[in-house]
Design a protein around this motif. Structure first.
Motif, PDB file in Angstrom:
ATOM      1  N   GLY A  65       0.746  -1.112   0.000  1.00 52.18           N
ATOM      2  CA  GLY A  65       0.074  -0.012   0.023  1.00 52.18           C
ATOM      3  C   GLY A  65       0.917   1.251   0.004  1.00 52.18           C
ATOM      4  O   GLY A  65       0.474   2.184  -0.682  1.00 52.18           O
ATOM      5  N   LEU A  66       1.964   1.181   0.714  1.00 49.52           N
ATOM      6  CA  LEU A  66       2.691   2.494   0.812  1.00 49.52           C
ATOM      7  C   LEU A  66       3.484   2.724  -0.366  1.00 49.52           C
ATOM      8  O   LEU A  66       3.705   3.687  -0.876  1.00 49.52           O
ATOM      9  CB  LEU A  66       3.755   2.413   2.041  1.00 49.52           C
ATOM     10  N   GLN A  67       3.993   1.315  -1.150  1.00 48.33           N
ATOM     11  CA  GLN A  67       4.520   1.646  -2.407  1.00 48.33           C
ATOM     12  C   GLN A  67       3.856   2.091  -3.469  1.00 48.33           C
ATOM     13  O   GLN A  67       4.264   2.695  -4.536  1.00 48.33           O
ATOM     14  CB  GLN A  67       5.204   0.114  -2.494  1.00 48.33           C
ATOM     15  N   ALA A  68       2.371   1.681  -3.260  1.00 45.85           N
ATOM     16  CA  ALA A  68       1.505   2.337  -4.282  1.00 45.85           C
ATOM     17  C   ALA A  68       1.211   3.750  -4.169  1.00 45.85           C
ATOM     18  O   ALA A  68       0.274   4.377  -4.877  1.00 45.85           O
ATOM     19  CB  ALA A  68       0.289   1.225  -4.325  1.00 45.85           C
ATOM     20  N   GLY A  69       1.713   4.268  -3.007  1.00 43.48           N
ATOM     21  CA  GLY A  69       1.274   5.820  -2.623  1.00 43.48           C
ATOM     22  C   GLY A  69       0.306   6.010  -1.719  1.00 43.48           C
ATOM     23  O   GLY A  69      -0.032   7.207  -1.574  1.00 43.48           O
ATOM     24  N   GLU A  70      -0.183   5.058  -1.266  1.00 41.91           N
ATOM     25  CA  GLU A  70      -1.419   5.122   0.024  1.00 41.91           C
ATOM     26  C   GLU A  70      -0.927   5.982   1.271  1.00 41.91           C
ATOM     27  O   GLU A  70       0.514   5.745   1.375  1.00 41.91           O
ATOM     28  CB  GLU A  70      -2.064   3.903   0.312  1.00 41.91           C
ATOM     29  N   THR A  71      -1.700   6.539   1.750  1.00 40.76           N
ATOM     30  CA  THR A  71      -1.192   7.225   3.050  1.00 40.76           C
ATOM     31  C   THR A  71      -0.916   5.919   4.152  1.00 40.76           C
ATOM     32  O   THR A  71      -1.532   4.799   3.776  1.00 40.76           O
ATOM     33  CB  THR A  71      -2.358   8.058   3.731  1.00 40.76           C
ATOM     34  N   PHE A  72      -0.162   6.279   5.104  1.00 38.49           N
ATOM     35  CA  PHE A  72       0.219   5.109   5.922  1.00 38.49           C
ATOM     36  C   PHE A  72      -1.378   4.437   6.492  1.00 38.49           C
ATOM     37  O   PHE A  72      -1.507   3.304   6.657  1.00 38.49           O
ATOM     38  CB  PHE A  72       0.825   5.580   7.354  1.00 38.49           C
ATOM     39  N   GLU A  73      -2.279   5.734   7.087  1.00 34.12           N
ATOM     40  CA  GLU A  73      -3.479   5.248   7.743  1.00 34.12           C
ATOM     41  C   GLU A  73      -4.235   4.120   6.797  1.00 34.12           C
ATOM     42  O   GLU A  73      -4.978   3.294   7.200  1.00 34.12           O
ATOM     43  CB  GLU A  73      -4.261   6.540   8.094  1.00 34.12           C
ATOM     44  N   ILE A  74      -4.318   4.724   5.628  1.00 39.17           N
ATOM     45  CA  ILE A  74      -5.187   3.927   4.583  1.00 39.17           C
ATOM     46  C   ILE A  74      -4.454   2.516   4.027  1.00 39.17           C
ATOM     47  O   ILE A  74      -5.081   1.604   4.525  1.00 39.17           O
ATOM     48  CB  ILE A  74      -5.182   4.598   3.241  1.00 39.17           C
ATOM     49  N   ALA A  75      -3.241   2.664   4.172  1.00 41.14           N
ATOM     50  CA  ALA A  75      -2.456   1.032   3.941  1.00 41.14           C
ATOM     51  C   ALA A  75      -2.730   0.438   5.188  1.00 41.14           C
ATOM     52  O   ALA A  75      -2.795  -0.890   5.068  1.00 41.14           O
ATOM     53  CB  ALA A  75      -0.826   1.582   3.637  1.00 41.14           C
ATOM     54  N   PHE A  76      -2.408   0.988   6.381  1.00 44.09           N
ATOM     55  CA  PHE A  76      -2.907   0.242   7.651  1.00 44.09           C
ATOM     56  C   PHE A  76      -4.192  -0.428   7.626  1.00 44.09           C
ATOM     57  O   PHE A  76      -4.112  -1.421   8.057  1.00 44.09           O
ATOM     58  CB  PHE A  76      -2.367   1.122   8.773  1.00 44.09           C
ATOM     59  N   ALA A  77      -5.180   0.354   7.512  1.00 42.83           N
ATOM     60  CA  ALA A  77      -6.540  -0.105   7.413  1.00 42.83           C
ATOM     61  C   ALA A  77      -6.871  -1.289   6.451  1.00 42.83           C
ATOM     62  O   ALA A  77      -7.686  -2.077   6.838  1.00 42.83           O
ATOM     63  CB  ALA A  77      -7.627   1.052   7.167  1.00 42.83           C
ATOM     64  N   LYS A  78      -6.437  -1.111   5.215  1.00 40.20           N
ATOM     65  CA  LYS A  78      -6.493  -2.297   4.258  1.00 40.20           C
ATOM     66  C   LYS A  78      -5.387  -3.356   4.546  1.00 40.20           C
ATOM     67  O   LYS A  78      -6.200  -4.670   4.498  1.00 40.20           O
ATOM     68  CB  LYS A  78      -5.838  -1.796   2.881  1.00 40.20           C
ATOM     69  N   ALA A  79      -4.360  -3.418   5.427  1.00 40.23           N
ATOM     70  CA  ALA A  79      -3.545  -4.380   5.547  1.00 40.23           C
ATOM     71  C   ALA A  79      -4.305  -5.115   6.832  1.00 40.23           C
ATOM     72  O   ALA A  79      -4.315  -6.384   7.057  1.00 40.23           O
ATOM     73  CB  ALA A  79      -2.211  -3.932   5.862  1.00 40.23           C
ATOM     74  N   PHE A  80      -4.627  -4.598   7.758  1.00 38.17           N
ATOM     75  CA  PHE A  80      -5.013  -4.961   9.132  1.00 38.17           C
ATOM     76  C   PHE A  80      -6.446  -5.125   9.337  1.00 38.17           C
ATOM     77  O   PHE A  80      -6.870  -5.769  10.346  1.00 38.17           O
ATOM     78  CB  PHE A  80      -4.136  -4.341  10.222  1.00 38.17           C
ATOM     79  N   HIS A  81      -7.166  -4.569   8.438  1.00 35.35           N
ATOM     80  CA  HIS A  81      -8.552  -4.573   8.559  1.00 35.35           C
ATOM     81  C   HIS A  81      -9.234  -3.815   9.763  1.00 35.35           C
ATOM     82  O   HIS A  81     -10.202  -4.403  10.551  1.00 35.35           O
ATOM     83  CB  HIS A  81      -9.120  -6.049   8.498  1.00 35.35           C
ATOM     84  N   THR A  82      -8.569  -3.059  10.276  1.00 37.81           N
ATOM     85  CA  THR A  82      -8.905  -1.955  11.341  1.00 37.81           C
ATOM     86  C   THR A  82      -8.141  -0.686  11.260  1.00 37.81           C
ATOM     87  O   THR A  82      -7.248  -0.596  10.513  1.00 37.81           O
ATOM     88  CB  THR A  82      -8.633  -2.907  12.690  1.00 37.81           C
ATOM     89  N   SER A  83      -8.516   0.249  11.944  1.00 41.52           N
ATOM     90  CA  SER A  83      -7.842   1.412  12.212  1.00 41.52           C
ATOM     91  C   SER A  83      -6.649   1.502  13.080  1.00 41.52           C
ATOM     92  O   SER A  83      -6.499   0.589  14.105  1.00 41.52           O
ATOM     93  CB  SER A  83      -8.845   2.516  12.459  1.00 41.52           C
ATOM     94  N   LEU A  84      -5.670   2.312  12.657  1.00 40.07           N
ATOM     95  CA  LEU A  84      -4.664   2.451  13.706  1.00 40.07           C
ATOM     96  C   LEU A  84      -4.905   2.840  14.945  1.00 40.07           C
ATOM     97  O   LEU A  84      -4.627   2.402  15.924  1.00 40.07           O
ATOM     98  CB  LEU A  84      -3.573   3.528  13.023  1.00 40.07           C
ATOM     99  N   ASN A  85      -5.933   3.903  15.081  1.00 38.55           N
ATOM    100  CA  ASN A  85      -6.422   4.421  16.298  1.00 38.55           C
ATOM    101  C   ASN A  85      -6.909   3.498  17.157  1.00 38.55           C
ATOM    102  O   ASN A  85      -6.859   3.113  18.342  1.00 38.55           O
ATOM    103  CB  ASN A  85      -7.322   5.351  15.954  1.00 38.55           C
ATOM    104  N   LEU A  86      -7.610   2.234  16.514  1.00 44.02           N
ATOM    105  CA  LEU A  86      -8.328   1.294  17.170  1.00 44.02           C
ATOM    106  C   LEU A  86      -7.276   0.369  17.670  1.00 44.02           C
ATOM    107  O   LEU A  86      -7.262   0.001  19.103  1.00 44.02           O
ATOM    108  CB  LEU A  86      -9.574   0.416  16.458  1.00 44.02           C
ATOM    109  N   GLU A  87      -6.283  -0.174  16.899  1.00 46.11           N
ATOM    110  CA  GLU A  87      -5.149  -0.909  17.549  1.00 46.11           C
ATOM    111  C   GLU A  87      -4.346  -0.143  18.530  1.00 46.11           C
ATOM    112  O   GLU A  87      -3.966  -0.899  19.552  1.00 46.11           O
ATOM    113  CB  GLU A  87      -4.394  -1.378  16.085  1.00 46.11           C
ATOM    114  N   GLU A  88      -4.086   1.110  18.307  1.00 44.58           N
ATOM    115  CA  GLU A  88      -3.467   1.723  19.528  1.00 44.58           C
ATOM    116  C   GLU A  88      -4.129   1.792  20.822  1.00 44.58           C
ATOM    117  O   GLU A  88      -3.573   1.639  21.743  1.00 44.58           O
ATOM    118  CB  GLU A  88      -3.229   3.202  19.132  1.00 44.58           C
ATOM    119  N   ARG A  89      -5.333   1.953  20.734  1.00 40.34           N
ATOM    120  CA  ARG A  89      -6.244   1.943  21.836  1.00 40.34           C
ATOM    121  C   ARG A  89      -6.196   0.512  22.660  1.00 40.34           C
ATOM    122  O   ARG A  89      -6.036   0.572  23.726  1.00 40.34           O
ATOM    123  CB  ARG A  89      -7.662   2.349  21.558  1.00 40.34           C
TER     124      ARG A  89
END
Length: 174
Positions: free
Chosen positions: A138-162
């Motif tokens: 995702g990052l290599q394709a130019g996505e933002t980290f948050e979008i690439a993270f959500a697609k990869a982990f099927h959750t948001s960074l904020n939720l995982e951090e919580r």
């Protein structure tokens, strides 16, 4: 000489630095002959590799992943103590605050490194390895980290951090 060769002003505590976007790393020569010198070299090489895999990695991911790959913090009493004190003193940083860089004070830097490594380990425990490949794609394709993270982990960074933060007192009691 180390400071003069740096592409940007190095933090006072740094012995090695990497600029992944420029494919450059700089090591204080004497650090290579120390006991952990080869590990430091491998750590900086991970930064360069991540830079080749994609752009816009948050600093905490860079550091956490480098520590995970080199196993710098595995079973480290310093790592455990640093996190236990940070949790007890309510001094755990938000990852948004560590995305662009780490603090200057050495005690805060230790917390930032320890929690970055702990969070990356947490992600590896919770998600299949393939998710990290998807994140890189995702990052290599130019996505933002948050979008690439959500697609990869099927959750948001904020939720995982919580979830991570909620589990810290049980995992790192003082």
């Amino acid at each position: 000489e180390f400071e003069a060769l740096a592409l940007s002003p190095p933090p006072s505590w740094a012995e090695a630095l990497a600029w992944p976007d420029e494919n450059v790393m700089l090591l204080e020569a004497k650090s290579l002959v120390k006991g952990d010198g080869q590990q430091t070299l491998r750590h900086e090489m991970v930064h360069i590799a991540l830079g080749r895999l994609g752009k816009h990695w948050p600093r905490w991911v860079q550091e956490g992943f480098a520590q995970h790959v080199t196993q710098e913090r595995k079973l480290s009493i310093d790592h455990y103590t640093t996190l236990a004190r940070a949790v007890a003193g309510d001094r755990v940083f938000k990852f948004d605050d560590l995305a662009g860089g780490f603090p200057e004070r050495s005690t805060d830097v230790e917390i930032a490194y320890a929690q970055s490594a702990a969070f990356v380990d947490f992600l590896f425990e919770r998600h299949p390895r393939e998710a990290f490949g998807t994140l890189c794609d995702g990052l290599q394709a130019g996505e933002t980290f948050e979008i690439a993270f959500a697609k990869a982990f099927h959750t948001s960074l904020n939720l995982e951090e919580r979830v991570f933060r909620e589990g810290l007192p049980g995992k790192y009691p003082f």
